[in-house]
Design an enzyme around this catalytic site. Structure first.
Site: not given
Ligand code: NAD
Ligand code: TDX
Length: 335
Positions: A124-126, A151, A155, A190, A193
């Site tokens: 992630t960019d975080e 988190y 990462k 998130k 959604p």
């Molecule tokens: P998510 O939470 O939707 O999915 C995570 C999945 O991993 C789930 O299916 C969960 O059951 C599985 N999991 C959790 N712990 C586990 C374990 N110990 N063993 C096996 N499976 C396990 O997450 P996501 O948003 O799809 O993120 C996927 C990847 O992308 C992560 O590595 C996250 O850091 C990275 N990422 C996410 C975002 C974002 O915006 N969501 C952005 C950049 C990077």
């Molecule tokens: O109800 C909310 N209201 C709100 O203002 C929620 C859930 C979030 N927020 C804000 C927090 C953040 O500034 O919205 C922004 C996005 O929040 P999240 O969806 O929780 O994402 P973020 O914390 O930015 O992290 C996401 O992007 C990087 C993913 O969850 C991570 O897995 C990924 O690494």
């Protein structure tokens, strides 16, 4: 026909991983095994409709060394998506983040090292911390690590393990750090959604603090096309940043969701801010574009968001079981 290769996709029952499996089935001849613990964030229904001859689900933990050893031995490529992924959860209980994100990555690295397998690490960019709103700089592959939350620090630690295993043990790995994803099958905890499903339920969107925080949004299919490109053509040991020039502040996103859903633009609540809330993320993806020829296909955030709203409207049966428990946790935190 011999399959092109056998891919082990960890976390393939989650949001990005399941969309990746669908992308691989559509764009390659590969066979996929999903290794997923099916935590609260994993759902086998995200893989429904995929050909059973090419996609297999194994329920298990990436931190289970014995299980991981056997699975890695039988595959050609490991793509590691599995993680605890939600910042707010990491502030309430960091423990599963340390185990899954750090120990899980370590076990996978040891297995790919033993069997000399290709490995791609999803991050992630975080890991780079945050930027000021008026900073002209964006994150690049050489930005120093400076994570803020439990988190993002786990990462960041997992990325550093990968880099060390490349340098010290010659593991054949690539890494990618992507910005905020949106699209189908994202958990209702998130931001996007949560607000869409709140409006569908007749509740108001919840904005943390003043909502000035900026995220760099990318459609999940653009992320996954980049990941496949890096697996196929990336240079071993290298990191690629993935982003689609999608910077938006949270207030603007909430107002756009309300407008697209036919509600007044001010029909949302301000709630407690997140502790340590990162102000702004921004990705410079020049390297991925120039070296690997990737370009995003979803360049219009508004229409990508409209499609996503339609997906949640049409797929209530998928998200409904998670909604009440998710909102109960937020309510307890005044969010
Ligand atoms: P998510 O939470 O939707 O999915 C995570 C999945 O991993 C789930 O299916 C969960 O059951 C599985 N999991 C959790 N712990 C586990 C374990 N110990 N063993 C096996 N499976 C396990 O997450 P996501 O948003 O799809 O993120 C996927 C990847 O992308 C992560 O590595 C996250 O850091 C990275 N990422 C996410 C975002 C974002 O915006 N969501 C952005 C950049 C990077
Ligand atoms: O109800 C909310 N209201 C709100 O203002 C929620 C859930 C979030 N927020 C804000 C927090 C953040 O500034 O919205 C922004 C996005 O929040 P999240 O969806 O929780 O994402 P973020 O914390 O930015 O992290 C996401 O992007 C990087 C993913 O969850 C991570 O897995 C990924 O690494």
């Amino acid at each position: 026909d011999e399959p092109m290769s056998r891919m082990l996709v960890t976390g393939g029952a989650g949001f990005i991983g399941s969309n990746f499996v669908r992308h691989v089935v559509e764009h390659t001849d590969d066979e996929v095994t999903v290794l997923d613990k099916l935590t609260y964030a994993g759902d086998p229904r995200t893989l429904e409709g995929l050909p059973q001859s090419r996609v297999h689900l194994v329920q298990g933990d990436v931190a289970d060394a014995g299980l991981v050893d056997g699975l890695v031995a039988g595959h050609d490529v490991v793509v590691h998506f599995a993680a605890e992924s939600h910042n707010d959860n990491s502030l309430r209980d960091p423990s599963p983040f340390v185990r899954t994100n750090l120990i899980g990555t370590y076990e996978l690295l040891e297995a790919v090292r033993r069997y000399e397998k290709r490995y791609h690490h999803i991050s992630t960019d975080e890991v780079y911390g945050d930027l000021e709103l008026d900073d002209p700089a964006r994150f690049t592959e050489s930005t120093p690590y400076n994570p803020s939350s439990p988190y993002s620090s786990t990462k960041a630690g997992s990325d550093l393990l990968v880099r060390a295993w490349v340098r010290s043990f010659g593991v054949q790995a690539t890494l990618s750090n992507c910005s905020n994803n949106y699209g189908p099958f994202q958990h209702v905890e998130k931001f996007i959604p949560r607000q869409i499903t709140n409006v569908l339920d007749g509740d108001r969107p919840k904005l943390y603090g003043a909502g000035q925080n900026v995220r760099d949004w990318i459609h999940v299919d653009d992320h996954n096309a980049a990941v496949l490109r890096i697996i196929e053509r990336g240079s071993i040991g290298e990191t690629y940043l993935i982003g689609a020039d999608g910077e938006q502040n949270n207030k603007d996103v909430v107002e756009l969701i309300l407008e697209l859903m036919g509600q007044p633009r001010d029909a949302y609540d301000h709630v407690n801010d997140r502790a340590g809330h990162d102000l702004r993320y921004a990705i410079d993806s020049t390297r991925l574009r120039t070296e690997l020829g990737w370009e995003p296909r979803f360049s219009d955030f508004c229409s990508g968001l409209a499609d996503t709203i339609e997906w949640y409207r049409a797929n209530e049966a998928w998200w409904r079981p998670q909604k009440a428990a998710t909102e109960a946790k937020y309510r307890a935190a005044g969010q």
